[in-house]
Every structure is written in C-alpha cells, then in structure tokens.
Motif scaffolding. Structure first.
Motif, short mmCIF file in Angstrom:
data_model
loop_
_atom_site.label_atom_id
_atom_site.label_comp_id
_atom_site.label_asym_id
_atom_site.label_seq_id
_atom_site.Cartn_x
_atom_site.Cartn_y
_atom_site.Cartn_z
N MET A 49 0.84 -1.20 0.00
CA MET A 49 0.00 0.00 0.00
C MET A 49 0.87 1.25 0.00
N VAL A 50 0.26 2.37 -0.37
CA VAL A 50 0.92 3.67 -0.33
C VAL A 50 0.07 4.57 0.56
N GLU A 51 0.56 4.83 1.74
CA GLU A 51 -0.20 5.59 2.74
C GLU A 51 0.38 6.99 2.89
N SER A 145 -9.74 6.83 0.02
CA SER A 145 -8.67 6.15 0.74
C SER A 145 -8.93 4.66 0.65
N CYS A 146 -7.95 3.92 0.13
CA CYS A 146 -8.17 2.50 -0.19
C CYS A 146 -7.16 1.59 0.50
N VAL A 147 -6.60 2.02 1.64
CA VAL A 147 -5.50 1.28 2.24
C VAL A 147 -5.91 0.43 3.44
N SER A 148 -7.17 0.52 3.87
CA SER A 148 -7.58 -0.22 5.07
C SER A 148 -7.68 -1.72 4.78
N TYR A 149 -7.53 -2.52 5.82
CA TYR A 149 -7.65 -3.97 5.67
C TYR A 149 -9.03 -4.34 5.14
N GLN A 150 -10.05 -3.69 5.68
CA GLN A 150 -11.43 -3.99 5.28
C GLN A 150 -11.62 -3.75 3.79
N TYR A 151 -11.12 -2.62 3.29
CA TYR A 151 -11.25 -2.30 1.87
C TYR A 151 -10.48 -3.30 1.01
N PRO A 167 2.50 -11.85 -7.64
CA PRO A 167 2.40 -11.44 -9.05
C PRO A 167 1.81 -10.03 -9.15
N PRO A 168 1.84 -9.42 -10.37
CA PRO A 168 1.33 -8.06 -10.53
C PRO A 168 -0.11 -7.93 -10.05
N GLY A 169 -0.38 -6.85 -9.34
CA GLY A 169 -1.72 -6.60 -8.83
C GLY A 169 -1.87 -5.14 -8.44
N ILE A 170 -3.00 -4.81 -7.84
CA ILE A 170 -3.31 -3.43 -7.47
C ILE A 170 -2.56 -3.03 -6.21
N ILE A 171 -1.82 -1.93 -6.30
CA ILE A 171 -1.20 -1.31 -5.13
C ILE A 171 -2.12 -0.18 -4.68
N ASN A 172 -2.64 -0.28 -3.48
CA ASN A 172 -3.65 0.66 -3.02
C ASN A 172 -3.04 1.89 -2.36
N GLY A 173 -3.70 3.04 -2.56
CA GLY A 173 -3.24 4.30 -1.99
C GLY A 173 -4.40 5.17 -1.57
N GLU A 174 -4.15 6.45 -1.44
CA GLU A 174 -5.18 7.40 -1.02
C GLU A 174 -4.81 8.79 -1.52
N LEU A 245 0.89 5.28 -12.74
CA LEU A 245 0.53 6.12 -11.60
C LEU A 245 0.43 5.31 -10.31
N ASN A 246 -0.19 4.14 -10.40
CA ASN A 246 -0.50 3.39 -9.18
C ASN A 246 0.72 2.74 -8.54
N ASN A 247 1.74 2.45 -9.33
CA ASN A 247 2.97 1.92 -8.74
C ASN A 247 3.64 2.94 -7.85
N THR A 248 3.35 4.22 -8.10
CA THR A 248 3.99 5.30 -7.34
C THR A 248 3.13 5.77 -6.18
N VAL A 249 1.91 6.24 -6.48
CA VAL A 249 1.07 6.82 -5.42
C VAL A 249 -0.05 5.88 -4.99
N GLY A 250 -0.22 4.76 -5.69
CA GLY A 250 -1.24 3.81 -5.31
C GLY A 250 -2.60 4.11 -5.92
N TYR A 251 -3.38 3.06 -6.07
CA TYR A 251 -4.74 3.16 -6.62
C TYR A 251 -5.63 3.92 -5.64
N GLN A 252 -6.28 4.97 -6.13
CA GLN A 252 -7.07 5.85 -5.27
C GLN A 252 -8.57 5.70 -5.48
N GLY A 253 -9.00 4.50 -5.79
CA GLY A 253 -10.42 4.22 -5.85
C GLY A 253 -11.18 5.13 -6.80
#
Length: 299
Positions: A49-51, A145-151, A167-174, A245-253
C-alpha cells in the motif's frame, strides 16, 4: 472536454512537479501492510500500500474528510468564481460496504458553507464520473482512501491485489484532486470508442508517444495491453514502457481516473518535456479508455 487542474493531494504531496518526478522516475512510496489478506486458498500475505504518512492510523471516513477539506482550502472557490463560472459541483466520493456514502450530503453542505461566504452552487455526489457527458462549468472534486484492511480484503475477492513477493496486482493508496471542466480550459481530453485496439487506431497513436497508465494493474491487463498494442510495433521496436501512476502513489479508488488527468497535466507542464504535444492516458476501470490529453487551443 476541456479542463483545468486546480489542485491535488497524494503521497508525492501537492506539487505537479513532484508528481511528475515520482512517476517518471518510478520512485516507490509503497510499503507492506502489517495485516495479512487471503490471496488464494494456500496463501496469506501482507498487501502493498501507499499511505499518506500524516493520515496513518485514521479511519477511512476521517481520512476522506481531511483530504476533502484540504482540497477545498486549496481551491479558493470564491476567487475562482470571479473569473470562471461554476454551474455545479460534482463530488466523486466512495461508499462503504453497505453502499452508503462515506461522507454524507449534510456534511458536504457544511464543508461548502465554511469554504464559501456566499450562496453555494448546486452539488451532487457520485462514485463515478462520465468524461463523455460531463457538463461545462462543472467543478469536480474527488477523494478516496483505499488502504484499510477492510477495503483491500473485500477488493481482493474480485481483483488481483499486489502482495509481498506476489504477481502483478493493485497497489492501493489514497488521495484526491479537483478539476474545473469549462470551455476555456488549458487542457483537452479526446476520447475514442470501441475495443482497446480500435481506440489506439482512431487516436493515431505511435510507438514513440508517451503512455500513462491509471488503471487496475494485473497480469490479465498486461496481456491485453500487449495484444491490443501489437499493431503499433515494427520488428525493431522495443516494448512501450507505461508510466504507472499506481505503482507510485497507489490506486485511489473513485478518485483514480481523475488523478490520471492530473498526471497527464504534470507531464505536459514539465519544462523537461517542452516538445511534448500530447500524452495518452490509459484507463481500464470501470471501462477501458484511451484518452489523448493535449494543450488546449483555447487556453
């Protein structure tokens, strides 16, 4: 669609130059979570995640409220309305697991009342934005904000989430951003229709163009992009490198696609890219889009 970027907030901060530098140089702001999520029947692992450091330990609603408040402070709506017409405000905000808004309309009214000393324009709240049908003179503000365990644990049931050594997947951020859609915007976004390969053909994309990705990363997406972009290559060409974008700042929903427009602006606005006339922004959620972003002739 013509538009202006007003402000943004994410792990790189709030400066356009910082966002460009981070993505162009593939800087990493990510870290593994302390919690484990179930990846498949045989594997539990920390998710990546990127918090935003200042928001750590806060719940999703509080984070979104703080991000939204900061954006409203940075926009200076009162001043903006003296030079640009705002017919409506569209808030692109997340919902909780029960499909209730994380931030209520009543709270939005209170925030707008604090930001404005005069009557506020009409506003609506949504979870998506339709680039093709958005009306001119619309102020769009998005946060998530997409970094919580629940999300992330819920997300992992339908999407490939990036886990430690996985493997490659979504890196979550906010984060969040604000844009003004109007007829005299400094940037133009041109959309195309059809399958991904058809959109690339219509846009007259070339192997030498700059491609930015602001979608959900997965092995399936990588294969589809490679297959769809085959017509751009000659035998001598090297593979296109997507600035992700998401590899750097994370997926922002719900704010992610709009943040892709912010990233496009950062590339076109950077002095190092003086000869860059346009960039291609690639989205794949909820639909696949190739968007050509260029400086507007009206600016």
């Amino acid at each position: 669609m013509t538009f202006d970027i007003l402000c943004h907030i994410n792990a790189t901060g709030s400066k356009t130059s910082s966002l460009y530098t981070a993505v162009a140089n593939q800087m990493l702001f990510s870290k593994p979570s302390k919690a484990l999520i179930r990846c498949d029947i045989s594997l539990d692992a920390p998710y990546i995640m990127v918090e935003i450091e200042e928001l750590a330990q806060l719940d999703r609603q509080t984070k979104c409220l703080l991000l939204l408040s900061q954006l409203l402070e940075n926009i200076d709506i009162t001043n903006l309305r003296k030079t640009s017409r705002i017919s409506q405000i569209v808030f692109v905000l997340p919902q909780d697991e029960l499909n209730n808004p994380v931030i209520s309309d009543d709270t939005l009214k209170e925030l707008l009342a604090e930001a404005l000393s005069q009557q506020t324009p009409d506003f609506i709240q949504t979870t998506t934005i339709d680039f093709e049908n958005i009306l001119p003179d619309t102020l769009v503000i998005a946060v998530d904000s997409c970094v919580s365990y629940q999300y992330v644990s819920t997300q992992a049931k339908n999407n490939a989430v990036q886990v430690l050594n996985g493997p490659p997947g979504i890196i979550n951020g906010e984060g969040g951003c604000a844009l003004l859609i109007h007829l005299h915007g400094a940037l133009t976004a041109q959309l195309y229709s059809g399958e991904l390969s058809e959109q690339l053909s219509q846009s007259q994309a070339k192997i030498t163009d700059t491609y930015l990705f602001a979608g959900k990363q997965s092995l399936l997406w990588q294969k589809k992009w490679f297959a769809s972009s085959q017509a751009l290559y000659t035998p001598e060409d090297e593979l296109i490198e997507l600035a992700d974008l998401n590899n750097t700042v994370g997926y922002q929903g719900v704010a992610n696609n709009l943040t892709g427009l912010v990233l496009s602006n950062s590339y076109l606005d950077n002095p190092l890219n003086e000869g860059l006339n346009h960039v291609f922004l690639l989205l794949n959620s909820p639909n696949e889009h190739v968007i050509k972003i260029s400086r507007s002739e009206k600016s």
